[in-house]
Motif scaffolding. Sequence first.
Motif, PDB file in Angstrom:
ATOM      1  N   GLU A 156      36.912  13.011  29.389  1.00 25.74           N
ATOM      2  CA  GLU A 156      37.331  13.629  30.640  1.00 25.74           C
ATOM      3  C   GLU A 156      38.441  12.837  31.323  1.00 25.74           C
ATOM      4  OE1 GLU A 156      33.803  14.170  32.978  1.00 25.74           O
ATOM      5  OE2 GLU A 156      33.071  15.810  31.718  1.00 25.74           O
ATOM      6  N   VAL A 157      39.509  12.599  30.582  1.00 23.92           N
ATOM      7  CA  VAL A 157      40.633  11.799  31.080  1.00 23.92           C
ATOM      8  C   VAL A 157      41.397  12.577  32.146  1.00 23.92           C
ATOM      9  CG1 VAL A 157      42.741  10.594  30.413  1.00 23.92           C
ATOM     10  CG2 VAL A 157      40.800  10.706  28.831  1.00 23.92           C
ATOM     11  N   SER A 158      41.713  11.910  33.258  1.00 23.06           N
ATOM     12  CA  SER A 158      42.500  12.553  34.319  1.00 23.06           C
ATOM     13  C   SER A 158      43.921  12.005  34.334  1.00 23.06           C
ATOM     14  CB  SER A 158      41.843  12.325  35.679  1.00 23.06           C
ATOM     15  OG  SER A 158      42.049  10.989  36.110  1.00 23.06           O
ATOM     16  N   ARG A 159      44.785  12.708  35.020  1.00 23.23           N
ATOM     17  CA  ARG A 159      46.207  12.336  35.041  1.00 23.23           C
ATOM     18  C   ARG A 159      46.456  10.969  35.665  1.00 23.23           C
ATOM     19  NH1 ARG A 159      49.058  16.682  33.450  1.00 23.23           N
ATOM     20  NH2 ARG A 159      48.161  18.757  33.775  1.00 23.23           N
ATOM     21  N   ASN A 160      45.581  10.515  36.533  1.00 25.54           N
ATOM     22  CA  ASN A 160      45.776   9.233  37.214  1.00 25.54           C
ATOM     23  C   ASN A 160      45.116   8.064  36.500  1.00 25.54           C
ATOM     24  OD1 ASN A 160      47.307  10.319  39.343  1.00 25.54           O
ATOM     25  ND2 ASN A 160      45.443  10.993  40.395  1.00 25.54           N
ATOM     26  N   ASP A 161      44.472   8.319  35.368  1.00 25.55           N
ATOM     27  CA  ASP A 161      43.791   7.249  34.632  1.00 25.55           C
ATOM     28  C   ASP A 161      44.777   6.382  33.863  1.00 25.55           C
ATOM     29  OD1 ASP A 161      41.279   8.035  35.458  1.00 25.55           O
ATOM     30  OD2 ASP A 161      40.861   9.228  33.667  1.00 25.55           O
ATOM     31  N   ASN A 162      44.364   5.127  33.632  1.00 18.56           N
ATOM     32  CA  ASN A 162      45.042   4.225  32.709  1.00 18.56           C
ATOM     33  C   ASN A 162      44.069   3.978  31.566  1.00 18.56           C
ATOM     34  OD1 ASN A 162      47.421   3.692  34.383  1.00 18.56           O
ATOM     35  ND2 ASN A 162      45.964   2.675  35.731  1.00 18.56           N
ATOM     36  N   ALA A 163      44.543   4.118  30.329  1.00 15.17           N
ATOM     37  CA  ALA A 163      43.648   4.060  29.172  1.00 15.17           C
ATOM     38  C   ALA A 163      43.924   2.825  28.326  1.00 15.17           C
ATOM     39  CB  ALA A 163      43.802   5.319  28.322  1.00 15.17           C
ATOM     40  N   LEU A 164      42.875   2.314  27.691  1.00 14.20           N
ATOM     41  CA  LEU A 164      42.967   1.208  26.741  1.00 14.20           C
ATOM     42  C   LEU A 164      42.418   1.691  25.405  1.00 14.20           C
ATOM     43  CD1 LEU A 164      43.348  -1.826  26.012  1.00 14.20           C
ATOM     44  CD2 LEU A 164      40.986  -2.165  26.815  1.00 14.20           C
ATOM     45  N   VAL A 165      43.211   1.532  24.341  1.00 12.70           N
ATOM     46  CA  VAL A 165      42.778   1.895  22.992  1.00 12.70           C
ATOM     47  C   VAL A 165      42.684   0.611  22.186  1.00 12.70           C
ATOM     48  CG1 VAL A 165      43.277   3.247  20.924  1.00 12.70           C
ATOM     49  CG2 VAL A 165      43.944   4.122  23.170  1.00 12.70           C
ATOM     50  N   VAL A 166      41.490   0.254  21.751  1.00  8.25           N
ATOM     51  CA  VAL A 166      41.275  -0.959  20.967  1.00  8.25           C
ATOM     52  C   VAL A 166      41.264  -0.578  19.487  1.00  8.25           C
ATOM     53  CG1 VAL A 166      39.715  -2.883  20.490  1.00  8.25           C
ATOM     54  CG2 VAL A 166      39.939  -1.984  22.830  1.00  8.25           C
ATOM     55  N   GLY A 167      42.072  -1.282  18.694  1.00  6.50           N
ATOM     56  CA  GLY A 167      42.225  -0.902  17.294  1.00  6.50           C
ATOM     57  C   GLY A 167      43.010   0.382  17.191  1.00  6.50           C
ATOM     58  N   ALA A 168      44.179   0.410  17.828  1.00  6.58           N
ATOM     59  CA  ALA A 168      44.962   1.646  17.969  1.00  6.58           C
ATOM     60  C   ALA A 168      45.545   2.139  16.658  1.00  6.58           C
ATOM     61  CB  ALA A 168      46.087   1.426  18.978  1.00  6.58           C
ATOM     62  N   GLY A 169      45.638   1.258  15.663  1.00 10.34           N
ATOM     63  CA  GLY A 169      46.208   1.677  14.381  1.00 10.34           C
ATOM     64  C   GLY A 169      47.632   2.167  14.547  1.00 10.34           C
ATOM     65  N   VAL A 170      47.918   3.360  13.998  1.00 15.12           N
ATOM     66  CA  VAL A 170      49.280   3.908  14.066  1.00 15.12           C
ATOM     67  C   VAL A 170      49.536   4.651  15.369  1.00 15.12           C
ATOM     68  CG1 VAL A 170      49.647   4.022  11.577  1.00 15.12           C
ATOM     69  CG2 VAL A 170      48.527   5.933  12.752  1.00 15.12           C
ATOM     70  N   GLY A 171      48.558   4.698  16.259  1.00 15.49           N
ATOM     71  CA  GLY A 171      48.806   5.165  17.612  1.00 15.49           C
ATOM     72  C   GLY A 171      48.717   6.663  17.857  1.00 15.49           C
ATOM     73  N   CYS A 172      48.172   7.413  16.927  1.00  9.77           N
ATOM     74  CA  CYS A 172      48.101   8.860  17.115  1.00  9.77           C
ATOM     75  C   CYS A 172      47.232   9.229  18.324  1.00  9.77           C
ATOM     76  CB  CYS A 172      47.560   9.521  15.847  1.00  9.77           C
ATOM     77  SG  CYS A 172      47.706  11.319  15.859  1.00  9.77           S
ATOM     78  N   GLU A 173      46.074   8.603  18.443  1.00 11.71           N
ATOM     79  CA  GLU A 173      45.194   8.890  19.577  1.00 11.71           C
ATOM     80  C   GLU A 173      45.794   8.367  20.883  1.00 11.71           C
ATOM     81  OE1 GLU A 173      43.950   7.485  16.659  1.00 11.71           O
ATOM     82  OE2 GLU A 173      43.357   9.486  15.970  1.00 11.71           O
ATOM     83  N   ALA A 174      46.495   7.243  20.799  1.00 18.73           N
ATOM     84  CA  ALA A 174      47.165   6.722  21.995  1.00 18.73           C
ATOM     85  C   ALA A 174      48.240   7.695  22.470  1.00 18.73           C
ATOM     86  CB  ALA A 174      47.781   5.350  21.697  1.00 18.73           C
ATOM     87  N   ALA A 175      48.953   8.304  21.530  1.00 21.43           N
ATOM     88  CA  ALA A 175      49.978   9.293  21.886  1.00 21.43           C
ATOM     89  C   ALA A 175      49.345  10.517  22.538  1.00 21.43           C
ATOM     90  CB  ALA A 175      50.770   9.693  20.648  1.00 21.43           C
TER      91      ALA A 175
END
Length: 198
Positions: A136-155
């Motif tokens: 339930e990510v909102s527009r004002n959130d800041n996210a941390l991805v641990v083990g981001a790999g090639v970054g698809c989920e981060a994108a």
Amino acid sequence: RCRPIRWCAGSAIEDIGRKRPTAGATGSAPQAIVIDRRGGYNRPASDGFRLTLPVLLSVIAMSDYDAARVNMIERQLRPNKITDDRLIDAFATIRRELFVPERLRGIAYADGNLALGNGRYVMAPMVAARLLQAAEVSRNDNALVVGAGVGCEAALLSQLCRSVVALERDPELARQGRAALVEHRIATVHYIENGQTQ
């Protein structure tokens, strides 16, 4: 005159003729999915429609990757209870093929994990979508991805929130991820590799 067309399974476009459904006709009318020049797509109403020339040319020019992306959304995400429109738009925008090695691009939208080597994977689209929807990510959130790999989920997250920090210890995966983010012109994902911001 432009013919009506519809999206068909198997990444194909099929001509369905010139006639609109007649009153009282049985059966459901075909639907259409149209890729626009910005990479998104829409589903016109299913009661028959006609395409303008610019839209028709956009559909004809649709790449195999564009077609596979739409197929992923319609065959993998929607049937698995992915209902968040913002998340579906994110999957329509992010070009998954840019986040995988050249040898895997032909199956970038397959319904399964993609092995990158050394026990690392790009997560299956449906699994990633279910996790992101549950967050339930909102527009004002800041996210941390641990083990981001090639970054698809981060994108994908970058389309949903304010900023993303992607932690990745493998320099080659981080390099691939940064290159894909540049291709997307995404400036809100920041890789941290070996303790240094990239």
